[in-house]
Scaffold this active site. Structure first.
Site, short mmCIF file in Angstrom:
data_model
loop_
_atom_site.label_atom_id
_atom_site.label_comp_id
_atom_site.label_asym_id
_atom_site.label_seq_id
_atom_site.Cartn_x
_atom_site.Cartn_y
_atom_site.Cartn_z
N CYS A 1 -10.26 -2.10 -5.95
CA CYS A 1 -11.07 -0.85 -5.72
C CYS A 1 -11.46 -0.16 -7.39
CB CYS A 1 -10.33 0.17 -4.96
SG CYS A 1 -11.32 1.55 -4.49
N HIS B 1 -8.53 -2.80 0.02
CA HIS B 1 -7.26 -2.62 -0.43
C HIS B 1 -6.17 -3.59 0.29
CE1 HIS B 1 -7.51 1.14 -2.78
NE2 HIS B 1 -8.63 1.61 -2.17
N GLU C 1 -3.21 -4.13 -0.62
CA GLU C 1 -1.69 -3.57 -0.68
C GLU C 1 -1.57 -2.57 0.45
OE1 GLU C 1 -4.22 -0.48 -2.75
OE2 GLU C 1 -4.46 -2.61 -2.20
#
Length: 226
Positions: free
Chosen positions: A86, A194, A196
């Site tokens: 990002c 994302h 994560e």
């Protein structure tokens, strides 16, 4: 192995990245402040999401001048794996480590939602645990995530297999629905979604785990890139 997660003023996904890497690999992960000038002790580098320097001027435009970016460039040139997520992707394009740019979404809205991605390259150190053509669920959270580049650059990215992921549906107006791209050498990946935030069932997807696991495997196996 040891990972460095770079923290800029305004980063807000650094703890998420640390938790995801730990969950996926069990490796040592160190948060590194943006004023650090030496990243040689680390085996892989992550530039996390957030709003570095408040996104003033342009997303990533000020962070590119942080002292740590010279070290990021040096380690990338040495062949280490660098992942920009990002805002990290935005910083990498501003720093010239990846081609193209990230600009305002075509609908001028900030979107925070689960996105379906298509794996376009399963041969990179970041994507080797996916299958080409596979659809994975990775969330997005951005207002300036529309990827743009000259047509010649887009053609070259496609020809060389440097488009890592595309969006299954148009979420932000990105050229050719690009969600993530690789550098020419293949050891730097930037993506707007994302991974994560897709590492546990309660998050709605665990598809992000394989990205961090693939990086771990590539480093442990001493994969040479470039």
């Amino acid at each position: 192995m040891r990972w460095a997660v770079i923290v800029f003023p305004g980063s807000n996904c650094d703890d998420d990245a640390v938790a995801a890497i730990t969950r996926a690999t069990g490796d040592e992960v160190v948060k590194v402040w943006h004023q650090e000038r030496d990243l040689r002790p680390y085996d892989a580098i992550v530039l996390p999401g957030g709003f570095s320097y408040g996104d003033y001027l342009r997303c990533g435009a000020i962070a590119r001048f942080s002292p740590v970016m010279a070290a990021v460039r040096a380690e990338a040139e040495a062949g280490k794996l660098v992942l920009g997520i990002c805002n990290g992707f935005q910083i990498l394009t501003e720093a010239g480590l990846l081609p193209g740019a990230l600009v305002r979404n075509h609908h001028l809205q900030f979107r925070c939602e689960m996105a379906e991605l298509v794996v376009e390259n399963d041969r990179s150190p970041f994507t080797s645990l996916y299958r080409r053509g596979e659809r994975v669920r990775i969330p997005i959270a951005h207002g300036e995530g529309r990827y743009i580049a000259d047509e010649a650059v887009l053609d070259e990215l496609a020809r060389a297999g440097r488009i890592a992921f595309t969006y299954a549906a148009d979420v932000n107006g990105s050229a050719r629905r690009i969600a993530g791209v690789l550098n020419e050498r293949g050891n730097v990946l930037g993506l707007m979604p994302h991974p994560e935030r897709a590492v546990a069932a309660w998050m709605g997807s665990e598809d992000g785990l394989r990205m961090f696991a693939a990086i771990h495997r590539a480093v442990e196996e001493g994969v040479h890139v470039g």
